[in-house]
Design a protein around this motif. Structure first.
Motif, PDB file in Angstrom:
ATOM      1  N   ALA A   1      10.287   2.663 -12.401  1.00  0.00           N
ATOM      2  CA  ALA A   1      11.502   3.429 -12.679  1.00  0.00           C
ATOM      3  C   ALA A   1      11.718   4.521 -11.638  1.00  0.00           C
ATOM      4  O   ALA A   1      12.860   4.927 -11.382  1.00  0.00           O
ATOM      5  CB  ALA A   1      11.427   4.045 -14.073  1.00  0.00           C
ATOM      6  N   ASP A   2      10.637   4.994 -11.011  1.00  0.00           N
ATOM      7  CA  ASP A   2      10.774   6.050 -10.005  1.00  0.00           C
ATOM      8  C   ASP A   2      11.420   5.540  -8.727  1.00  0.00           C
ATOM      9  O   ASP A   2      12.012   6.325  -7.971  1.00  0.00           O
ATOM     10  CB  ASP A   2       9.403   6.654  -9.686  1.00  0.00           C
ATOM     11  CG  ASP A   2       8.403   5.621  -9.208  1.00  0.00           C
ATOM     12  OD1 ASP A   2       8.442   4.469  -9.696  1.00  0.00           O
ATOM     13  OD2 ASP A   2       7.568   5.950  -8.337  1.00  0.00           O
TER      14      ASP A   2
ATOM     15  N   SER B   1       6.387   4.155 -16.167  1.00  0.00           N
ATOM     16  CA  SER B   1       6.854   5.418 -16.735  1.00  0.00           C
ATOM     17  C   SER B   1       7.770   5.138 -17.917  1.00  0.00           C
ATOM     18  O   SER B   1       8.344   4.048 -18.031  1.00  0.00           O
ATOM     19  CB  SER B   1       7.570   6.277 -15.686  1.00  0.00           C
ATOM     20  OG  SER B   1       8.643   5.569 -15.110  1.00  0.00           O
ATOM     21  N   ARG B   2       7.928   6.130 -18.774  1.00  0.00           N
ATOM     22  CA  ARG B   2       8.798   5.994 -19.933  1.00  0.00           C
ATOM     23  C   ARG B   2      10.184   6.539 -19.610  1.00  0.00           C
ATOM     24  O   ARG B   2      10.312   7.702 -19.201  1.00  0.00           O
ATOM     25  CB  ARG B   2       8.224   6.761 -21.128  1.00  0.00           C
ATOM     26  CG  ARG B   2       6.886   6.234 -21.635  1.00  0.00           C
ATOM     27  CD  ARG B   2       6.414   7.078 -22.811  1.00  0.00           C
ATOM     28  NE  ARG B   2       5.081   6.701 -23.247  1.00  0.00           N
ATOM     29  CZ  ARG B   2       4.826   5.796 -24.173  1.00  0.00           C
ATOM     30  NH1 ARG B   2       5.827   5.173 -24.767  1.00  0.00           N
ATOM     31  NH2 ARG B   2       3.581   5.521 -24.529  1.00  0.00           N
TER      32      ARG B   2
ATOM     33  N   ARG C   1       0.831  -1.206   0.000  1.00  0.00           N
ATOM     34  CA  ARG C   1       0.000   0.000   0.000  1.00  0.00           C
ATOM     35  C   ARG C   1       0.866   1.256   0.000  1.00  0.00           C
ATOM     36  O   ARG C   1       0.553   2.248  -0.669  1.00  0.00           O
ATOM     37  CB  ARG C   1      -0.939  -0.020   1.199  1.00  0.00           C
ATOM     38  CG  ARG C   1      -2.063  -1.043   1.060  1.00  0.00           C
ATOM     39  CD  ARG C   1      -3.123  -0.876   2.141  1.00  0.00           C
ATOM     40  NE  ARG C   1      -4.314  -1.654   1.824  1.00  0.00           N
ATOM     41  CZ  ARG C   1      -4.541  -2.888   2.229  1.00  0.00           C
ATOM     42  NH1 ARG C   1      -3.635  -3.503   2.989  1.00  0.00           N
ATOM     43  NH2 ARG C   1      -5.638  -3.527   1.876  1.00  0.00           N
ATOM     44  N   ALA C   2       1.969   1.236   0.747  1.00  0.00           N
ATOM     45  CA  ALA C   2       2.874   2.380   0.746  1.00  0.00           C
ATOM     46  C   ALA C   2       3.505   2.561  -0.635  1.00  0.00           C
ATOM     47  O   ALA C   2       3.625   3.682  -1.145  1.00  0.00           O
ATOM     48  CB  ALA C   2       3.953   2.199   1.809  1.00  0.00           C
ATOM     49  N   TRP C   3       3.917   1.460  -1.249  1.00  0.00           N
ATOM     50  CA  TRP C   3       4.516   1.519  -2.580  1.00  0.00           C
ATOM     51  C   TRP C   3       3.526   2.097  -3.589  1.00  0.00           C
ATOM     52  O   TRP C   3       3.896   2.923  -4.435  1.00  0.00           O
ATOM     53  CB  TRP C   3       4.932   0.101  -2.994  1.00  0.00           C
ATOM     54  CG  TRP C   3       5.815   0.031  -4.198  1.00  0.00           C
ATOM     55  CD1 TRP C   3       5.421   0.079  -5.508  1.00  0.00           C
ATOM     56  CD2 TRP C   3       7.237  -0.136  -4.217  1.00  0.00           C
ATOM     57  NE1 TRP C   3       6.500  -0.047  -6.330  1.00  0.00           N
ATOM     58  CE2 TRP C   3       7.633  -0.180  -5.579  1.00  0.00           C
ATOM     59  CE3 TRP C   3       8.207  -0.268  -3.227  1.00  0.00           C
ATOM     60  CZ2 TRP C   3       8.964  -0.333  -5.961  1.00  0.00           C
ATOM     61  CZ3 TRP C   3       9.527  -0.428  -3.606  1.00  0.00           C
ATOM     62  CH2 TRP C   3       9.898  -0.453  -4.959  1.00  0.00           C
ATOM     63  N   SER C   4       2.274   1.678  -3.489  1.00  0.00           N
ATOM     64  CA  SER C   4       1.243   2.179  -4.403  1.00  0.00           C
ATOM     65  C   SER C   4       1.044   3.676  -4.260  1.00  0.00           C
ATOM     66  O   SER C   4       0.727   4.367  -5.234  1.00  0.00           O
ATOM     67  CB  SER C   4      -0.079   1.456  -4.139  1.00  0.00           C
ATOM     68  OG  SER C   4       0.058   0.063  -4.307  1.00  0.00           O
ATOM     69  N   ALA C   5       1.255   4.194  -3.046  1.00  0.00           N
ATOM     70  CA  ALA C   5       1.089   5.617  -2.784  1.00  0.00           C
ATOM     71  C   ALA C   5       2.339   6.425  -3.106  1.00  0.00           C
ATOM     72  O   ALA C   5       2.354   7.638  -2.918  1.00  0.00           O
ATOM     73  CB  ALA C   5       0.707   5.827  -1.316  1.00  0.00           C
TER      74      ALA C   5
ATOM     75  N   PRO D   1       6.608  11.114 -16.498  1.00  0.00           N
ATOM     76  CA  PRO D   1       5.572  11.024 -15.465  1.00  0.00           C
ATOM     77  C   PRO D   1       5.176   9.574 -15.191  1.00  0.00           C
ATOM     78  O   PRO D   1       5.181   8.731 -16.084  1.00  0.00           O
ATOM     79  CB  PRO D   1       4.394  11.809 -16.058  1.00  0.00           C
ATOM     80  CG  PRO D   1       5.003  12.687 -17.100  1.00  0.00           C
ATOM     81  CD  PRO D   1       6.172  11.944 -17.642  1.00  0.00           C
ATOM     82  N   VAL D   2       4.834   9.312 -13.948  1.00  0.00           N
ATOM     83  CA  VAL D   2       4.427   7.961 -13.549  1.00  0.00           C
ATOM     84  C   VAL D   2       2.970   7.734 -13.939  1.00  0.00           C
ATOM     85  O   VAL D   2       2.101   8.573 -13.665  1.00  0.00           O
ATOM     86  CB  VAL D   2       4.612   7.771 -12.022  1.00  0.00           C
ATOM     87  CG1 VAL D   2       4.046   6.421 -11.586  1.00  0.00           C
ATOM     88  CG2 VAL D   2       6.087   7.873 -11.660  1.00  0.00           C
ATOM     89  N   GLN D   3       2.726   6.611 -14.588  1.00  0.00           N
ATOM     90  CA  GLN D   3       1.380   6.218 -14.989  1.00  0.00           C
ATOM     91  C   GLN D   3       0.907   5.074 -14.086  1.00  0.00           C
ATOM     92  O   GLN D   3       1.669   4.174 -13.780  1.00  0.00           O
ATOM     93  CB  GLN D   3       1.374   5.754 -16.449  1.00  0.00           C
ATOM     94  CG  GLN D   3       1.980   6.741 -17.425  1.00  0.00           C
ATOM     95  CD  GLN D   3       1.132   7.973 -17.608  1.00  0.00           C
ATOM     96  OE1 GLN D   3      -0.097   7.899 -17.542  1.00  0.00           O
ATOM     97  NE2 GLN D   3       1.774   9.105 -17.832  1.00  0.00           N
ATOM     98  N   ARG D   4      -0.347   5.126 -13.692  1.00  0.00           N
ATOM     99  CA  ARG D   4      -0.903   4.078 -12.838  1.00  0.00           C
ATOM    100  C   ARG D   4      -1.322   2.892 -13.687  1.00  0.00           C
ATOM    101  O   ARG D   4      -1.795   3.038 -14.799  1.00  0.00           O
ATOM    102  CB  ARG D   4      -2.095   4.604 -12.057  1.00  0.00           C
ATOM    103  CG  ARG D   4      -1.731   5.788 -11.193  1.00  0.00           C
ATOM    104  CD  ARG D   4      -1.970   5.704  -9.782  1.00  0.00           C
ATOM    105  NE  ARG D   4      -2.788   4.749  -9.174  1.00  0.00           N
ATOM    106  CZ  ARG D   4      -2.784   4.593  -7.862  1.00  0.00           C
ATOM    107  NH1 ARG D   4      -1.999   5.332  -7.116  1.00  0.00           N
ATOM    108  NH2 ARG D   4      -3.541   3.697  -7.295  1.00  0.00           N
TER     109      ARG D   4
END
Length: 326
Positions: free
Chosen positions: A137-138, A171-172, A30-34, A159-162
């Motif tokens: 990647a982030d 992300s790219r 859950r933390a990783w998802s946030a 940008p990070v995509q969900r």
């Protein structure tokens, strides 16, 4: 033919299971998802200390392998506990660097493999023919990008995509970056790394299927209707039996593929384990009823992983085509 684990392999799996059980993995997911990678990276370090990443690297770079069977076994446990992070991608990076070193380009392996094995470097990758996005990647320390006959270290990401699975952050990678290797050897190394990554993804799919089946059996044994557990209803038994058959059919294919590493065998394991995970998710969602849709229920963490991971590193159609190609 029966593929049985050795006593040492079973002990290794039990030790991983005990470590991940005590680590409160759902909270880390859950933390990783946030966007908070702290708990996940702490878990990553413990997994590295258990020797998981060393299984994908040769001894000359502080690894223990390559040991594909043990690697597949570890990935089953990671999937069963839903551990967050680019595990498959890190395996792919380790396999790519190791094979490049075998083909004479040792520089990237000497530079990156020891830190990958130790857990200090979480790696993500972007390979031709795969997703246009790099996973996590982030949170990764290195993103390896293969374009044509060049391997580069990406200078950053967009940008990070969900994803459908919130714990899979996409992300790219940015263009350019440091050139690590080039030449025709990269094509051979890429093919090898893709096979190992597909094997690791199949292992995670099998673990996800096991977790969903276990949680669903526990639920239908407790949930009552008309004064009896709903698990006693024949229709429910049939759904669970079908799911169990799919899981147990995928298991020997996974370990058989780990022994041969033939692309067709690995593709068969991937499509079978992926379909088992997806079928287990559908069964779990149906038999849990409305509660299966709630994000507060830990079950949702596995439900959301099944479909994206089934399609990662080779969709069912791509894997079936690989099997038919021999």
């Amino acid at each position: 033919m029966r593929f049985l684990l050795t006593a040492q392999q079973r002990d290794f799996a039990r030790s991983l299971d005990a470590m991940l059980t005590a680590a409160d993995t759902p909270a880390a997911v859950r933390a990783w998802s946030a966007g908070d990678a702290g708990p996940g990276r702490a878990l990553w370090s413990r997994i590295a200390e258990a020797g998981v990443f060393a299984l994908a690297a040769p001894e000359e770079y502080e690894g223990l392998g390559p040991l594909p069977a043990e690697l597949a076994l570890a990935c089953v446990e990671l999937g069963r506990h839903g551990a967050p992070g680019p595990f498959v991608e890190t395996v792919a990076a380790a396999a790519l660097l190791s094979r490049l070193a075998e083909l004479g380009q040792e520089g990237p392996a000497k530079r990156l493999l020891p830190s990958i094995v130790s857990g200090a470097c979480a790696a993500s990758v972007l390979f031709p023919g795969a997703s246009p996005y790099a996973l996590d990647a982030d949170a990764a320390d290195a993103v390896l990008v293969v374009r044509g006959q060049e391997l580069r270290l990406a200078p950053g990401h967009g940008p990070v995509q969900r994803s459908a699975d919130p714990a899979r952050r996409l992300s790219r990678p940015l263009d350019g970056g440091e050139l690590l290797a080039s030449g025709p050897e990269l094509t051979h190394a890429l093919a090898h790394a893709t096979v190992l990554a597909r094997l690791a993804a199949a292992g995670q799919c099998l673990g996800i299927a096991e977790a969903l089946l276990h949680r669903t059996v526990a639920y239908v044994s407790q949930r009552t209707q008309f004064g009896v557990p709903i698990g006693s209803f024949q229709a429910v038994k049939h759904r669970l039996a079908d799911t169990l058959v799919a899981v147990e059919f995928a298991r020997p294919l996974l370990y058989g593929a780990a022994l041969t590493l033939a692309p067709g065998d690995v593709a068969a394991a991937k499509v079978t384990a992926g379909e088992a995970a997806y079928a287990a998710a559908r069964t779990a969602l149906q038999l849990h009823g409305a509660t299966g849709y709630t994000e507060e229920l830990d079950l949702s963490l596995w439900l959301r992983k099944a479909r994206p991971l089934r399609d990662a590193w080779g969709t069912p159609g791509e894997c079936r085509a690989q099997v038919l190609a021999g």
